[in-house]
Design a protein around this motif. Structure first.
Motif, short mmCIF file in Angstrom:
data_model
loop_
_atom_site.label_atom_id
_atom_site.label_comp_id
_atom_site.label_asym_id
_atom_site.label_seq_id
_atom_site.Cartn_x
_atom_site.Cartn_y
_atom_site.Cartn_z
N THR A 1 -79.31 26.80 29.63
CA THR A 1 -79.33 27.98 29.45
C THR A 1 -80.57 28.12 30.80
O THR A 1 -81.44 27.17 31.40
N LEU B 1 -67.63 39.12 34.30
CA LEU B 1 -68.72 38.79 33.74
C LEU B 1 -69.34 40.44 34.03
O LEU B 1 -68.93 41.44 34.74
N PRO B 2 -70.37 40.74 32.80
CA PRO B 2 -70.65 40.04 31.91
C PRO B 2 -69.71 39.66 31.33
O PRO B 2 -68.89 40.19 30.74
N VAL C 1 -68.45 43.96 28.25
CA VAL C 1 -68.51 42.56 27.24
C VAL C 1 -67.97 42.18 27.64
O VAL C 1 -67.21 42.49 26.95
N LEU D 1 -72.88 32.17 27.09
CA LEU D 1 -73.19 34.14 27.38
C LEU D 1 -73.89 34.02 27.96
O LEU D 1 -74.32 32.98 28.32
N VAL D 2 -72.80 34.42 29.30
CA VAL D 2 -73.62 34.94 30.43
C VAL D 2 -73.36 36.23 31.14
O VAL D 2 -72.73 37.07 30.47
N ASP D 3 -74.63 36.91 32.15
CA ASP D 3 -74.83 37.86 32.39
C ASP D 3 -74.02 38.06 33.23
O ASP D 3 -73.67 37.90 34.52
N ARG D 4 -73.84 39.53 34.37
CA ARG D 4 -73.75 40.45 35.08
C ARG D 4 -73.94 39.37 35.99
O ARG D 4 -73.69 39.54 36.75
N THR E 1 -77.12 33.45 29.59
CA THR E 1 -78.33 33.29 28.42
C THR E 1 -78.77 32.68 27.24
O THR E 1 -79.90 32.68 26.92
N ASP F 1 -78.32 38.46 21.57
CA ASP F 1 -77.52 38.35 22.06
C ASP F 1 -76.46 38.74 23.30
O ASP F 1 -76.45 38.72 24.67
N ALA G 1 -77.59 42.36 23.87
CA ALA G 1 -78.05 42.26 25.89
C ALA G 1 -78.03 42.43 26.65
O ALA G 1 -77.64 42.24 27.73
N LEU G 2 -76.36 41.30 27.06
CA LEU G 2 -75.44 41.49 27.92
C LEU G 2 -75.13 42.67 28.70
O LEU G 2 -75.01 42.75 29.74
#
Length: 229
Positions: free
Chosen positions: A103, A126-127, A153, A200-203, A208, A223, A226-227
């Protein structure tokens, strides 16, 4: 040297004296005179040999019985003797918790393939919620994740090898394959039958959260939301 007896008989020159308790020893001129004594000596030898043989005949079965008894006792002890850690000597399953350092790390720039075997840069999607389906297709879990994903997303399924799993009928699911196994290597854990692993991967390309065993959507809904921020 020998001394002559009262009649002048004595041992030949050069031979030692006989023990005095033997008394007078007379050697006859005719050896047949000793036949009775020889027969008695043979009878004594046969009786002694018979006793010796009988002793061995009884000893062998007793030894066999003793060995069998000891073997049985040893087997019973091996079964009933308490062993430390009994029941824990089986191989332990792979831990379900991924490395904590995963993470916050950047997702590597991996090129996956789609159903037509065309390369697809993973970071260009992404995200996203990336679900590894090499352990289980589990379409119901994928459908739940796609329904919970906010707009913008992506939900991506990644199969091992070059064969792309047919995506379930859900909006926003992109099915890819990972021929080189780079994503599984990044996770650092082998695929487990019946289990989905999700990232879970953000932009910005930062992981994350890692879900080693994808469960109900309530466990990761916040979670996932939140992306989109």
């Amino acid at each position: 040297m020998g001394k002559p007896d009262a009649e002048g008989h004595g041992p030949p020159d050069g031979l030692p004296d006989l023990p005095p308790e033997w008394g007078r020893v007379v050697v006859p001129d005719d050896a047949s005179a000793l036949a009775s004594e020889a027969a008695q000596v043979r009878r004594e030898l046969r009786r002694a040999a018979g006793r010796h043989t009988g002793h061995h005949a009884l000893t062998l079965p007793l030894l066999v019985l003793l060995v069998a008894l000891l073997t049985t006792l040893a087997g019973l002890l091996a079964v009933t003797w308490p062993r430390a850690g009994r029941g824990t000597d089986r191989p332990s399953p792979a831990p379900a918790t991924p490395p904590a350092a995963l993470t916050g790390r950047a997702l590597p720039a991996l090129d996956l393939v789609d159903a037509s075997q065309a390369p697809v840069p993973l970071r260009g999607l992404l995200p996203a919620m990336i679900i590894l389906v090499d352990g289980c297709p589990c379409p119901e879990r994928v459908v739940e994740a796609a329904a919970a994903a906010p707009s913008g997303v992506a939900v991506i399924t990644v199969a091992g090898g070059r064969t792309v799993e047919t995506p379930p009928p859900a909006n926003g699911v992109r099915a890819l394959a990972d021929p080189a196994g780079g994503l599984r290597a990044f996770v650092g854990q082998p695929a487990r039958p019946g289990t989905l692993t999700a990232l879970l991967v953000d932009r910005a390309g930062v992981v994350t959260r890692v879900l080693p065993d994808l469960g109900p959507v309530e466990a990761y809904r916040q979670d996932l939301t939140a992306l989109a921020a």
